[in-house]
Design an enzyme around this catalytic site. Structure first.
Site, PDB file in Angstrom:
ATOM      1  N   ASN A 154     -96.358 -87.582  27.050  1.00  0.00           N
ATOM      2  CA  ASN A 154     -96.566 -86.129  27.009  1.00  0.00           C
ATOM      3  C   ASN A 154     -96.996 -85.605  25.646  1.00  0.00           C
ATOM      4  O   ASN A 154     -96.648 -86.196  24.632  1.00  0.00           O
ATOM      5  CB  ASN A 154     -95.262 -85.426  27.410  1.00  0.00           C
ATOM      6  CG  ASN A 154     -95.116 -85.373  28.914  1.00  0.00           C
ATOM      7  OD1 ASN A 154     -96.071 -85.102  29.622  1.00  0.00           O
ATOM      8  ND2 ASN A 154     -93.909 -85.640  29.394  1.00  0.00           N
ATOM      9  N   HIS A 193     -99.831 -80.740  33.276  1.00  0.00           N
ATOM     10  CA  HIS A 193     -98.487 -81.263  33.562  1.00  0.00           C
ATOM     11  C   HIS A 193     -97.504 -80.512  32.654  1.00  0.00           C
ATOM     12  O   HIS A 193     -97.103 -80.998  31.593  1.00  0.00           O
ATOM     13  CB  HIS A 193     -98.442 -82.772  33.313  1.00  0.00           C
ATOM     14  CG  HIS A 193     -97.064 -83.353  33.444  1.00  0.00           C
ATOM     15  ND1 HIS A 193     -96.355 -83.335  34.623  1.00  0.00           N
ATOM     16  CD2 HIS A 193     -96.249 -83.940  32.534  1.00  0.00           C
ATOM     17  CE1 HIS A 193     -95.170 -83.896  34.429  1.00  0.00           C
ATOM     18  NE2 HIS A 193     -95.080 -84.269  33.176  1.00  0.00           N
ATOM     19  N   ASP A 236     -95.844 -84.696  39.717  1.00  0.00           N
ATOM     20  CA  ASP A 236     -95.766 -83.308  40.189  1.00  0.00           C
ATOM     21  C   ASP A 236     -96.177 -83.228  41.661  1.00  0.00           C
ATOM     22  O   ASP A 236     -95.564 -82.514  42.457  1.00  0.00           O
ATOM     23  CB  ASP A 236     -96.680 -82.431  39.318  1.00  0.00           C
ATOM     24  CG  ASP A 236     -96.426 -82.699  37.845  1.00  0.00           C
ATOM     25  OD1 ASP A 236     -95.276 -82.539  37.423  1.00  0.00           O
ATOM     26  OD2 ASP A 236     -97.350 -83.125  37.130  1.00  0.00           O
TER      27      ASP A 236
HETATM   28  P1  NAD Z   1     -88.716 -93.767  25.815  1.00  0.00           P
HETATM   29  O1  NAD Z   1     -88.400 -93.150  24.489  1.00  0.00           O
HETATM   30  O2  NAD Z   1     -87.625 -94.367  26.623  1.00  0.00           O
HETATM   31  O3  NAD Z   1     -89.786 -94.914  25.609  1.00  0.00           O
HETATM   32  C1  NAD Z   1     -90.955 -94.714  24.877  1.00  0.00           C
HETATM   33  C2  NAD Z   1     -91.267 -96.053  24.243  1.00  0.00           C
HETATM   34  O4  NAD Z   1     -92.534 -95.906  23.607  1.00  0.00           O
HETATM   35  C3  NAD Z   1     -90.258 -96.470  23.168  1.00  0.00           C
HETATM   36  O5  NAD Z   1     -89.810 -97.788  23.450  1.00  0.00           O
HETATM   37  C4  NAD Z   1     -91.051 -96.394  21.880  1.00  0.00           C
HETATM   38  O6  NAD Z   1     -90.668 -97.385  20.950  1.00  0.00           O
HETATM   39  C5  NAD Z   1     -92.465 -96.600  22.377  1.00  0.00           C
HETATM   40  N1  NAD Z   1     -93.517 -96.045  21.536  1.00  0.00           N
HETATM   41  C6  NAD Z   1     -93.500 -94.873  20.855  1.00  0.00           C
HETATM   42  N2  NAD Z   1     -94.653 -94.743  20.179  1.00  0.00           N
HETATM   43  C7  NAD Z   1     -95.407 -95.822  20.477  1.00  0.00           C
HETATM   44  C8  NAD Z   1     -96.688 -96.256  20.072  1.00  0.00           C
HETATM   45  N3  NAD Z   1     -97.420 -95.548  19.219  1.00  0.00           N
HETATM   46  N4  NAD Z   1     -97.147 -97.418  20.561  1.00  0.00           N
HETATM   47  C9  NAD Z   1     -96.416 -98.158  21.402  1.00  0.00           C
HETATM   48  N5  NAD Z   1     -95.174 -97.821  21.806  1.00  0.00           N
HETATM   49  C10 NAD Z   1     -94.691 -96.655  21.349  1.00  0.00           C
HETATM   50  O7  NAD Z   1     -89.551 -92.695  26.632  1.00  0.00           O
HETATM   51  P2  NAD Z   1     -89.886 -92.704  28.187  1.00  0.00           P
HETATM   52  O8  NAD Z   1     -88.800 -92.015  28.906  1.00  0.00           O
HETATM   53  O9  NAD Z   1     -90.311 -94.070  28.602  1.00  0.00           O
HETATM   54  O10 NAD Z   1     -91.129 -91.680  28.211  1.00  0.00           O
HETATM   55  C11 NAD Z   1     -92.356 -92.028  27.619  1.00  0.00           C
HETATM   56  C12 NAD Z   1     -93.297 -90.823  27.643  1.00  0.00           C
HETATM   57  O11 NAD Z   1     -93.621 -90.478  28.984  1.00  0.00           O
HETATM   58  C13 NAD Z   1     -92.706 -89.554  27.024  1.00  0.00           C
HETATM   59  O12 NAD Z   1     -93.725 -88.892  26.286  1.00  0.00           O
HETATM   60  C14 NAD Z   1     -92.327 -88.726  28.239  1.00  0.00           C
HETATM   61  O13 NAD Z   1     -92.274 -87.353  27.944  1.00  0.00           O
HETATM   62  C15 NAD Z   1     -93.479 -89.069  29.147  1.00  0.00           C
HETATM   63  N6  NAD Z   1     -93.296 -88.777  30.574  1.00  0.00           N
HETATM   64  C16 NAD Z   1     -94.380 -88.286  31.255  1.00  0.00           C
HETATM   65  C17 NAD Z   1     -94.284 -88.012  32.612  1.00  0.00           C
HETATM   66  C18 NAD Z   1     -95.476 -87.463  33.375  1.00  0.00           C
HETATM   67  O14 NAD Z   1     -95.290 -87.078  34.546  1.00  0.00           O
HETATM   68  N7  NAD Z   1     -96.680 -87.383  32.820  1.00  0.00           N
HETATM   69  C19 NAD Z   1     -93.082 -88.253  33.273  1.00  0.00           C
HETATM   70  C20 NAD Z   1     -92.000 -88.755  32.567  1.00  0.00           C
HETATM   71  C21 NAD Z   1     -92.127 -89.004  31.204  1.00  0.00           C
HETATM   72  C1  LMR Z   2     -91.301 -85.024  33.705  1.00  0.00           C
HETATM   73  O1  LMR Z   2     -92.004 -84.178  34.254  1.00  0.00           O
HETATM   74  O2  LMR Z   2     -90.243 -85.450  34.222  1.00  0.00           O
HETATM   75  C2  LMR Z   2     -91.749 -85.587  32.382  1.00  0.00           C
HETATM   76  O3  LMR Z   2     -92.925 -84.986  31.942  1.00  0.00           O
HETATM   77  C3  LMR Z   2     -90.674 -85.555  31.345  1.00  0.00           C
HETATM   78  C4  LMR Z   2     -90.466 -84.160  30.842  1.00  0.00           C
HETATM   79  O4  LMR Z   2     -90.479 -83.961  29.619  1.00  0.00           O
HETATM   80  O5  LMR Z   2     -90.271 -83.263  31.660  1.00  0.00           O
END
Ligand code: NAD
Ligand code: LMR
Length: 328
Positions: free
Chosen positions: A133, A189, A161
């Site tokens: 995100n 998003h 979503d």
């Molecule tokens: P998390 O913190 O558990 O894991 C993220 C991982 O990425 C960590 O292990 C970290 O070391 C690694 N990381 C950070 N920067 C990095 C880089 N430059 N290169 C490689 N690895 C890197 O987080 P998560 O819960 O797995 O979420 C990851 C991302 O996904 C967050 O930004 C979260 O907001 C996003 N997300 C998006 C959606 C969506 O619907 N688009 C849904 C859920 C989460």
């Molecule tokens: C979600 O929609 O669950 C993810 O984008 C994580 C967040 O920050 O809401």
């Protein structure tokens, strides 16, 4: 036996990574006859690399017949080398009380560097899904940082979503999730996204007519879907992971293997349709086939929908100008 597909996953030792990799390796994303090579990227810090090593040991211990190889690295150019699919998950997640756009500048730098690395070493037809995100703007940054790759191959995840909206609608209408077709989530998003079931059908009949409750749409459904990510964070103390990984699998599977004529929502660079400026990564209804997607065109946009689309677009434009200085 098919030739293996190279799938790069960033943030591989994070929450989503842990819910994602085992499903990719078992064939749930690309098919039960498709070998994969996982190319896993984590931060160049000891703790992250150690955690990545542990995840790779577990993958090994599953003895997945389709797992044809694995690479673990802290170098994006190694992770993306000849990648056919790149799932950009690694980024900082938000905590309680934050909005996704609060992550903008911190996470933007990651996607400039990773876009450049993809440009340099990935397959020329690499399919990129950005999950980290704020996903739409990060996908935009990666796309702009990869001038030699086809912009159409950069997408952002709105499938979570879409899936959230499907479940809410199925509950409200008393139908099975799988019976609902022609749903779309327009835009960003973020809480400004616009889940729109005006065209949705159940067994060919209008879902909107079946629900028949415009008040529920405006005052319950739209805000609930828009704020679902925050509700998960509130409940779990951590952002969604298994459902996010599931949506990432749905997104890539449908993109590569096809949606069978069904509409799915993908964040894709606009071609100017629906008045969205060209290049803005926006949630649109698409159908997919063999690594291509086609926009569902010419849907009527009423006044309520236009206002919702304008709002989410304005937010994306604001995010885009907030990162313009990083894109030179
Ligand atoms: P998390 O913190 O558990 O894991 C993220 C991982 O990425 C960590 O292990 C970290 O070391 C690694 N990381 C950070 N920067 C990095 C880089 N430059 N290169 C490689 N690895 C890197 O987080 P998560 O819960 O797995 O979420 C990851 C991302 O996904 C967050 O930004 C979260 O907001 C996003 N997300 C998006 C959606 C969506 O619907 N688009 C849904 C859920 C989460
Ligand atoms: C979600 O929609 O669950 C993810 O984008 C994580 C967040 O920050 O809401």
């Amino acid at each position: 036996m098919k030739a293996p597909v190279r799938v790069a996953v960033t943030g591989a030792a994070g929450q989503i990574g842990y819910a994602l990799l085992f499903r990719i390796a078992s064939g749930e994303m690309l098919g039960k006859d498709q070998p994969v090579i996982l190319q896993l990227l984590e931060l160049p810090i000891d703790k992250a690399q150690a955690a990545l090593k542990g995840v790779m040991m577990e993958l090994e211990d599953c003895a997945f017949p389709l797992l044809a190889g694995m690479v673990g690295t802290d170098d994006p150019e190694v992770a993306f080398k000849d990648a056919d699919v790149a799932m950009l998950v690694g980024a900082r997640p938000r905590g309680p009380g934050m909005e996704r756009k609060d992550l903008l500048l911190e996470n933007a730098k990651i996607f400039t560097a990773q876009g450049a690395a993809l440009n340099k070493v990935a397959s020329r037809d690499v399919k990129v899904l950005v999950v980290g995100n704020p996903a739409n703007t990060n996908a935009y940054i990666a796309m702009k940082s990869a001038p030699d790759l086809d912009p159409k191959n950069f997408t952002a995840m709105l499938r979570l979503d879409h899936n959230r909206a499907l479940s809410q609608l199925a509950n409200k209408a008393g139908v099975a999730v799988g019976e609902i077709e022609k749903l779309v989530v327009w835009g960003n998003h973020s809480p400004t996204m616009y889940p729109d079931y005006r065209f949705a059908t159940v067994g060919g009949a209008s879902l909107k007519d079946r629900i028949g409750d415009d008040d529920w749409n405006a005052n319950e459904f739209i805000p609930k879907v828009g704020k679902r990510g925050a509700a998960i964070i509130e409940a779990r103390g951590l952002s969604s992971a298994a459902s996010a990984a599931n949506a990432a699998i749905d997104h890539v599977r449908d993109w590569l293997l096809g949606s069978d004529g069904k509409w799915v929502t993908m964040g894709v660079p606009s071609d100017g349709s629906y008045g969205i400026p060209e290049g803005v990564i926006f949630g649109f209804p698409v159908t997919t086939q063999a690594g291509r997607y086609a926009m569902v065109r010419d849907l009527p946009i009423d006044t309520f929908s236009q206002a919702a689309i304008d709002k989410t677009l304005a937010e994306l434009e604001e995010e885009r100008s907030g990162v313009a200085h990083l894109l030179g």
